[in-house]
Scaffold this motif. Structure first.
Motif, PDB file in Angstrom:
ATOM      1  N   VAL A 156       0.853  -1.188   0.000  1.00  0.00           N
ATOM      2  CA  VAL A 156       0.000   0.000   0.000  1.00  0.00           C
ATOM      3  C   VAL A 156       0.885   1.233   0.000  1.00  0.00           C
ATOM      4  CG1 VAL A 156      -1.716   1.329   1.280  1.00  0.00           C
ATOM      5  CG2 VAL A 156      -1.872  -1.178   1.219  1.00  0.00           C
ATOM      6  N   ARG A 157       0.699   2.091  -0.979  1.00  0.00           N
ATOM      7  CA  ARG A 157       1.413   3.372  -0.990  1.00  0.00           C
ATOM      8  C   ARG A 157       0.447   4.440  -0.487  1.00  0.00           C
ATOM      9  NH1 ARG A 157       4.579   4.677  -6.185  1.00  0.00           N
ATOM     10  NH2 ARG A 157       6.129   3.379  -5.098  1.00  0.00           N
ATOM     11  N   ILE A 158       0.801   5.063   0.631  1.00  0.00           N
ATOM     12  CA  ILE A 158      -0.044   6.086   1.246  1.00  0.00           C
ATOM     13  C   ILE A 158       0.366   7.446   0.701  1.00  0.00           C
ATOM     14  CG2 ILE A 158      -0.915   7.026   3.422  1.00  0.00           C
ATOM     15  CD1 ILE A 158       0.131   4.500   4.803  1.00  0.00           C
ATOM     16  N   THR A 159      -0.566   8.096   0.014  1.00  0.00           N
ATOM     17  CA  THR A 159      -0.286   9.380  -0.620  1.00  0.00           C
ATOM     18  C   THR A 159      -1.226  10.453  -0.082  1.00  0.00           C
ATOM     19  OG1 THR A 159      -1.733   8.747  -2.460  1.00  0.00           O
ATOM     20  CG2 THR A 159       0.632   8.359  -2.737  1.00  0.00           C
ATOM     21  N   GLY A 160      -0.916  11.711  -0.400  1.00  0.00           N
ATOM     22  CA  GLY A 160      -1.681  12.822   0.148  1.00  0.00           C
ATOM     23  C   GLY A 160      -2.221  13.778  -0.891  1.00  0.00           C
ATOM     24  N   ARG A 161      -2.586  13.252  -2.057  1.00  0.00           N
ATOM     25  CA  ARG A 161      -3.124  14.121  -3.104  1.00  0.00           C
ATOM     26  C   ARG A 161      -4.394  14.817  -2.629  1.00  0.00           C
ATOM     27  NH1 ARG A 161      -1.004   9.787  -5.977  1.00  0.00           N
ATOM     28  NH2 ARG A 161      -2.949   8.584  -5.884  1.00  0.00           N
ATOM     29  N   ALA A 162      -4.620  16.032  -3.108  1.00  0.00           N
ATOM     30  CA  ALA A 162      -5.713  16.870  -2.616  1.00  0.00           C
ATOM     31  C   ALA A 162      -7.089  16.410  -3.083  1.00  0.00           C
ATOM     32  CB  ALA A 162      -5.493  18.315  -3.063  1.00  0.00           C
ATOM     33  N   THR A 163      -7.149  15.341  -3.883  1.00  0.00           N
ATOM     34  CA  THR A 163      -8.413  14.916  -4.492  1.00  0.00           C
ATOM     35  C   THR A 163      -9.359  14.207  -3.526  1.00  0.00           C
ATOM     36  OG1 THR A 163      -7.125  13.037  -5.319  1.00  0.00           O
ATOM     37  CG2 THR A 163      -7.619  14.814  -6.866  1.00  0.00           C
ATOM     38  N   GLY A 164      -8.870  13.695  -2.409  1.00  0.00           N
ATOM     39  CA  GLY A 164      -9.793  13.063  -1.457  1.00  0.00           C
ATOM     40  C   GLY A 164      -9.197  11.915  -0.681  1.00  0.00           C
ATOM     41  N   CYS A 165     -10.098  11.081  -0.125  1.00  0.00           N
ATOM     42  CA  CYS A 165      -9.710   9.902   0.646  1.00  0.00           C
ATOM     43  C   CYS A 165     -10.256   8.689  -0.088  1.00  0.00           C
ATOM     44  CB  CYS A 165     -10.283   9.941   2.063  1.00  0.00           C
ATOM     45  SG  CYS A 165     -11.016  11.511   2.596  1.00  0.00           S
ATOM     46  N   TYR A 166      -9.404   7.773  -0.520  1.00  0.00           N
ATOM     47  CA  TYR A 166      -9.855   6.629  -1.298  1.00  0.00           C
ATOM     48  C   TYR A 166      -8.797   5.536  -1.299  1.00  0.00           C
ATOM     49  CZ  TYR A 166      -7.345   9.606  -4.696  1.00  0.00           C
ATOM     50  OH  TYR A 166      -6.435  10.427  -5.315  1.00  0.00           O
ATOM     51  N   ALA A 167      -9.235   4.313  -1.682  1.00  0.00           N
ATOM     52  CA  ALA A 167      -8.330   3.172  -1.624  1.00  0.00           C
ATOM     53  C   ALA A 167      -8.813   2.043  -2.513  1.00  0.00           C
ATOM     54  CB  ALA A 167      -8.213   2.667  -0.185  1.00  0.00           C
ATOM     55  N   HIS A 168      -7.882   1.164  -2.917  1.00  0.00           N
ATOM     56  CA  HIS A 168      -8.247  -0.117  -3.492  1.00  0.00           C
ATOM     57  C   HIS A 168      -8.876  -0.974  -2.393  1.00  0.00           C
ATOM     58  CE1 HIS A 168      -5.232   0.533  -6.877  1.00  0.00           C
ATOM     59  NE2 HIS A 168      -6.276   0.045  -7.520  1.00  0.00           N
TER      60      HIS A 168
ATOM     61  N   HIS B 114      -0.817  -0.776  -4.229  1.00  0.00           N
ATOM     62  CA  HIS B 114      -2.199  -0.648  -3.777  1.00  0.00           C
ATOM     63  C   HIS B 114      -2.378   0.786  -3.278  1.00  0.00           C
ATOM     64  CE1 HIS B 114      -1.580  -4.932  -3.848  1.00  0.00           C
ATOM     65  NE2 HIS B 114      -2.782  -5.214  -3.394  1.00  0.00           N
ATOM     66  N   THR B 115      -3.358   1.466  -3.820  1.00  0.00           N
ATOM     67  CA  THR B 115      -3.555   2.883  -3.517  1.00  0.00           C
ATOM     68  C   THR B 115      -4.267   3.091  -2.190  1.00  0.00           C
ATOM     69  OG1 THR B 115      -3.648   3.498  -5.853  1.00  0.00           O
ATOM     70  CG2 THR B 115      -4.724   4.995  -4.290  1.00  0.00           C
ATOM     71  N   LEU B 116      -3.795   4.046  -1.409  1.00  0.00           N
ATOM     72  CA  LEU B 116      -4.528   4.578  -0.261  1.00  0.00           C
ATOM     73  C   LEU B 116      -4.168   6.049  -0.162  1.00  0.00           C
ATOM     74  CD1 LEU B 116      -5.061   2.923   3.226  1.00  0.00           C
ATOM     75  CD2 LEU B 116      -4.885   5.391   2.931  1.00  0.00           C
ATOM     76  N   ASN B 117      -5.101   6.897  -0.526  1.00  0.00           N
ATOM     77  CA  ASN B 117      -4.841   8.342  -0.540  1.00  0.00           C
ATOM     78  C   ASN B 117      -5.603   9.039   0.564  1.00  0.00           C
ATOM     79  OD1 ASN B 117      -3.619  10.628  -2.307  1.00  0.00           O
ATOM     80  ND2 ASN B 117      -5.695  11.339  -1.858  1.00  0.00           N
ATOM     81  N   LEU B 118      -4.939   9.966   1.230  1.00  0.00           N
ATOM     82  CA  LEU B 118      -5.537  10.782   2.291  1.00  0.00           C
ATOM     83  C   LEU B 118      -5.130  12.236   2.043  1.00  0.00           C
ATOM     84  CD1 LEU B 118      -4.523   8.452   5.264  1.00  0.00           C
ATOM     85  CD2 LEU B 118      -6.838   8.673   4.311  1.00  0.00           C
ATOM     86  N   ALA B 119      -6.052  13.018   1.522  1.00  0.00           N
ATOM     87  CA  ALA B 119      -5.733  14.418   1.230  1.00  0.00           C
ATOM     88  C   ALA B 119      -5.151  15.091   2.469  1.00  0.00           C
ATOM     89  CB  ALA B 119      -6.979  15.156   0.757  1.00  0.00           C
ATOM     90  N   ARG B 120      -4.064  15.798   2.289  1.00  0.00           N
ATOM     91  CA  ARG B 120      -3.357  16.395   3.428  1.00  0.00           C
ATOM     92  C   ARG B 120      -4.201  17.459   4.121  1.00  0.00           C
ATOM     93  NH1 ARG B 120       0.633  15.572  -0.414  1.00  0.00           N
ATOM     94  NH2 ARG B 120       0.177  17.573  -1.383  1.00  0.00           N
ATOM     95  N   SER B 121      -4.166  17.426   5.431  1.00  0.00           N
ATOM     96  CA  SER B 121      -4.822  18.441   6.258  1.00  0.00           C
ATOM     97  C   SER B 121      -4.217  18.337   7.640  1.00  0.00           C
ATOM     98  CB  SER B 121      -6.338  18.212   6.315  1.00  0.00           C
ATOM     99  OG  SER B 121      -6.638  16.977   6.935  1.00  0.00           O
TER     100      SER B 121
END
Length: 342
Positions: free
Chosen positions: A145-157, A167-174
């Motif tokens: 799982v690569r944890i990223t912080g793109r501003a587009t939202g919170c989402y995952a495979h 495997h995507t897991l994104n958490l927009a930075r805040s």
């Protein structure tokens, strides 16, 4: 808020409303909608929240069902099932992480130290209450799982795939505690990565919720698909309105009216991001066959326990009187007919 599990095998979506026979245009529109959910629409989570404040951060992230990232293979399976209306099973690899251990890495330069610590703390709290573990990726790990912080939202495979690689897991930075870095939202995305879909898309959801198709935004009805029992399992646990994996009442509404309502008496919040329930914890434990997860004692504890995050990042256990959903009063159909006319 029931987190039913992607059961090691298949992904056939059973949409609970549209007719079985589909036209060529309907099939094409469905495929386009699924493909579009994988594209970057150019909007940030902040912009989506301003446009749809009735939705929470993960639901507002522009992916399938709000925050689920689809693979090519999965889309092909879903379109085939949609077009035939069949309940065919499409063989897929086991979606549990091997040895109950999710491998992860932070994307380079994605988060500052405080943000990383907060995310890691959520992972630690889940490990403390289940047998699931998290391990930093090493050079030999192909799937992680690569944890990223793109501003587009919170989402995952959803779940583990031996063929996926990253495997995507994104958490927009805040700031920690806000937006996608809300404690429960982080846990929600990890539940996806560990193998869970949303509660209201389980196979028996129509016993507990009513989908108001007429109030759903055009082109968004696919977000209310449900899955056959050959695809997901409720793990012997009840449907739970309060789960951190459940939709809210107005998600994807076109007119400000509910898109989802309960068929039983419930005075709590649907789509809440404030607590992790006892059933949330024990569904994860059962999915990974943690020691003791199938005992009667665990069921009683899950039934009467809430886990409440603190500002410091702790997860405090609270004992509550929380009856099983099957003990709640079933509404009369006439009540819904009256509400629909108001």
């Amino acid at each position: 808020m029931l987190r039913f599990v992607v059961l090691c095998c298949i992904l056939a979506v059973a949409a609970a409303g549209p007719p079985v026979v589909k036209t060529r245009a309907q099939i094409q529109n469905y495929k386009i909608a699924l493909e579009k959910s994988r594209e970057d629409d150019g909007l940030t989570l902040e912009e989506r929240m301003a446009a749809h404040p009735e939705m929470n951060a993960w639901a507002n992230s522009g992916k399938y069902q709000g925050d689920i990232v689809l693979d090519d293979e999965l889309i092909e399976d879903m379109v085939e099932e949609f077009s035939t209306g069949s309940r065919m099973a499409y063989t897929r690899a086991n979606t549990r992480w091997p040895q109950a251990t999710a491998v992860y890495e932070f994307g380079a330069g994605e988060f500052n130290l405080d943000q990383q610590r907060f995310i890691l703390n959520v992972m630690t709290r889940l490990s403390e209450r289940t047998c699931v573990r998290f391990r930093v990726r090493n050079a030999n790990d192909r799937n992680f799982v690569r944890i990223t912080g793109r501003a587009t939202g919170c989402y995952a495979h959803v779940g583990f795939s031996a063929n996926r690689g990253i495997h995507t897991l994104n958490l927009a930075r805040s700031n920690p505690g806000q937006g996608c870095l809300n404690f429960v939202v982080i846990a929600h995305e990890w539940y996806h990565a560990l193998g869970f879909f949303h509660m209201q898309s389980t196979y028996n959801r129509d016993t507990y919720v009513r989908i108001h198709w007429e109030n759903i935004q055009q082109g968004m009805s696919h977000n209310f698909d449900r899955y056959d029992s050959s695809i997901v399992s409720n793990l012997g646990l009840p449907y739970e309105y309060g789960s951190s994996m459940h939709y809210g009442t107005h998600f994807f509404s076109s007119n400000g009216r509910p898109t989802l309502s309960t068929t039983r008496q419930y005075n709590g919040v649907l789509g809440q991001t404030s607590v992790i329930t006892g059933f949330d914890i024990w569904r994860l434990s059962r999915h990974y066959n943690c020691p003791g997860a199938w005992s009667a004692d665990v069921m009683e504890k899950a039934r009467t326990t809430l886990y409440v995050p603190t500002e410091e990042g702790d997860l405090i256990e609270h004992t509550v009187d929380s009856p099983l959903i099957d003990e709640l009063e079933l509404f009369e159909d006439t009540k819904f007919e009256e509400e629909d006319q108001n």
